[in-house]
Design an enzyme around this catalytic site. Sequence first.
Site, mmCIF file in Angstrom:
data_model
loop_
_atom_site.group_PDB
_atom_site.id
_atom_site.type_symbol
_atom_site.label_atom_id
_atom_site.label_comp_id
_atom_site.label_asym_id
_atom_site.label_seq_id
_atom_site.Cartn_x
_atom_site.Cartn_y
_atom_site.Cartn_z
ATOM 1 C CG HIS A 138 -2.376 3.545 -108.864
ATOM 2 N ND1 HIS A 138 -1.663 2.464 -109.326
ATOM 3 C CD2 HIS A 138 -2.763 3.221 -107.611
ATOM 4 C CE1 HIS A 138 -1.606 1.547 -108.381
ATOM 5 N NE2 HIS A 138 -2.270 1.979 -107.337
ATOM 6 C CD GLU B 60 7.466 -1.177 -114.616
ATOM 7 O OE1 GLU B 60 6.371 -0.617 -114.404
ATOM 8 O OE2 GLU B 60 8.291 -1.417 -113.717
#
Length: 764
Positions: free
Chosen positions: A367, A608
């Site tokens: 992230h 995903e």
Amino acid sequence: MLSVLRKIVQEVSTAPDLEAVLDLIVRRIQRAMRTQVCSIFLFDSVQQRYVLRATQGLHQEAVGNVSLSMTEGIVGQVGQRAEPINLEDASRHPAFHYLQATGEERFHAFLGVPIIHHRSVLGVLVVQQVEHRRFDESEEAFMVTVSAQLAGIIAHAEATGSINSEQHPQAHVRAKHDRHFNGVAAASGVAIGTVVVATLAAELETVPDKPAHDIAAELEAFRSALDAVRDDIRTVSKGLAQRLHSEEQALFDVYLRMLGDPALTDAIETLIRAGSWAQGALRDVILVQVRQFNAMEDPYLRERATDVRDLGRRILSYLQEGAGPVSIDCPEDSILVADELSPTMLGLVPEEKLVGLVSVSGSGTSHAAIMARSIGIPTVMGVIDLPFTRLEGRQVIVDGYSGRVYVNPSDKLLEAFREVMREERAVAAGLEGLRDLPAETTDGYRMPLWVNTGLVADVARSLQRGAEGIGLYRTEIPFMIRDFFPSEQEQLQSYRSQLEAFAPRPVTMRTLDIGGDKALPYFPIEEDNPFLGWRGIRVTLDHPEIFLVQVRAMLRASEGLNNLRIMLPMVTSVHEVDEAVRQIDRALLELQDEGYQVLRPLIGVMVEVPAAVYQVRRFARMVDFVSVGSNDLTQYILAVDRNNPRVAGLYAAYHPAVLRALQYIARETRKEGKPVSICGEMAADPGGALLLMAMGYEVLSMNSNNLPRVKSAIRGVSLARAQSLLNRVLRMDDAEEIHQYLRQTLKQLGLGQLTRPKLPHQNP
């Protein structure tokens, strides 16, 4: 043998430098194995030779003066073969090379094992004995185990030595200019600047080296911190006096005695007087004591290591609190370095001064790396061998293309990278004119280019670069920068700013996606395997009070604009999709009953995980659109933890299995007549964008910094040429071969400037 090995590793980890590490290793192994000789030869990449660096049993004057080429002697054979060689009489081996200066003529039995770190042979560990015999299997296994355990410590000590030797010219290790450390390329670009080390609160291991600018002030700060901790302990002790037995109450007295122990306090003050700042002196003394206690046989004494560490953290927290924000010095062209880079750390350095980011942990799709790409800062992640606490104030080069960090750069290397930076600026200037032009191929195919956002600053950058919509707004970022869950009104304000700025362009908001590598400090999720755990839609469906508040805020923010799209992350089953859609519809009806003029937004799912790949057609019937999160999808298909630097090199966006899955998703979704987009980093690469366009993806979403390059690539080819490129790539079976072929094709099309620039070639 296991306890012996544990002791060796613990003792070696306390050694202050490479020479001490090597000396401890040979002495401890010689004693443990009861051999006459133990030696270490380390590979010198400059000389291309194995140099005797430490010995117990051979002549000490040979250390540093005796060496063997890569093909010379049995040591060279061990290094070449990267496997042990166990001989009854080394002198009879055809590769035997007698080193007269060592005095080894008396020894016959020989066992050499390679010291391997990250597939590279660092050196060879050798034991020898006078008698003719082969070392038995258990001895060989012990040597191999010791070598594997110590390889990382030796690599780190060697790296630290090469860093510090420039400051200490008398050190045995010669300073190496242009020393580089390998990591994972996370955000492209090159940065040259001065290191600022980010210190985690009360984490001793992350405290960087810094000089004491005012020794008296540092001593005063340390003594004040000691007094504060003493007061804390006495207060807690007094408050619990009525609830604890006398034996338990005595534990507080143990803490107070430890705080008054001169062996602790005098050692710290001595280091401060020698020129270290208080936090660094505390770190050095506490960690040495922790390791010493850990190495003790007695279980009670070993437990004291926890007490010492706890005291150290308490003192450090007061030192950090007293230092305040001025403890972080931010020069012009700062490069922020951290043990584990987090999005919140980006605020430690003013944006106008921050030019590069380096993280010891993490990978290119963590992230923090995604955030770095969003703001366009060259970043390298997963530089696990970097002695980052020794780099404060040093000049380094961050190569965000190849994933390298250069320390002690020479003038020649600095100038070469400055030329790369000049080329980058020239290319960026040439792409500015594309902002208002469509991403349209030479044969008239139009490809919408959207952006991934999360920060307020992303909006202006995205619009400046010609973004046509938002394909992924990471709603968890407003959650991450607070100390508690934001209210509906606070969320509404964040979402409204995104929707208004892009109206009437579409804005796709992903519902809260925490877990995995995205944690909230006030909602911790502790799991052994977080990427296969409680994350994404699983969390929000288990907490409808969180989900409904967020959805209400999104819907209210879209009132009068009607450009909202809601996207559900990490779906694996039709039940999850059905339940999430039901709750969105419930929130919509509630708001309409309350008088809000809100319309039902388009709802989509993110593909995903492999389970979603094979249900994508079923999902497409249930929702309005499908979007692929290629970063996570690649991770799950390849079984590669994208934040684990040990396997980061296996994360390959162009892996044939990934490409075939992406093609399958696009084909199956189109069969249901639903639009399919992609919002992973693959879409941000010019070559990858051409493949995705050829597969039939109808929208590409990326970080705004890459949008001009992708637009230029699309405008430079025909759709037919892209489809031909895809057909050729799908016949290949190696990710690196595919990557190189894409680069070569772009150059042939006259788009070579869109690939990474030619970088200076340096020897390791």
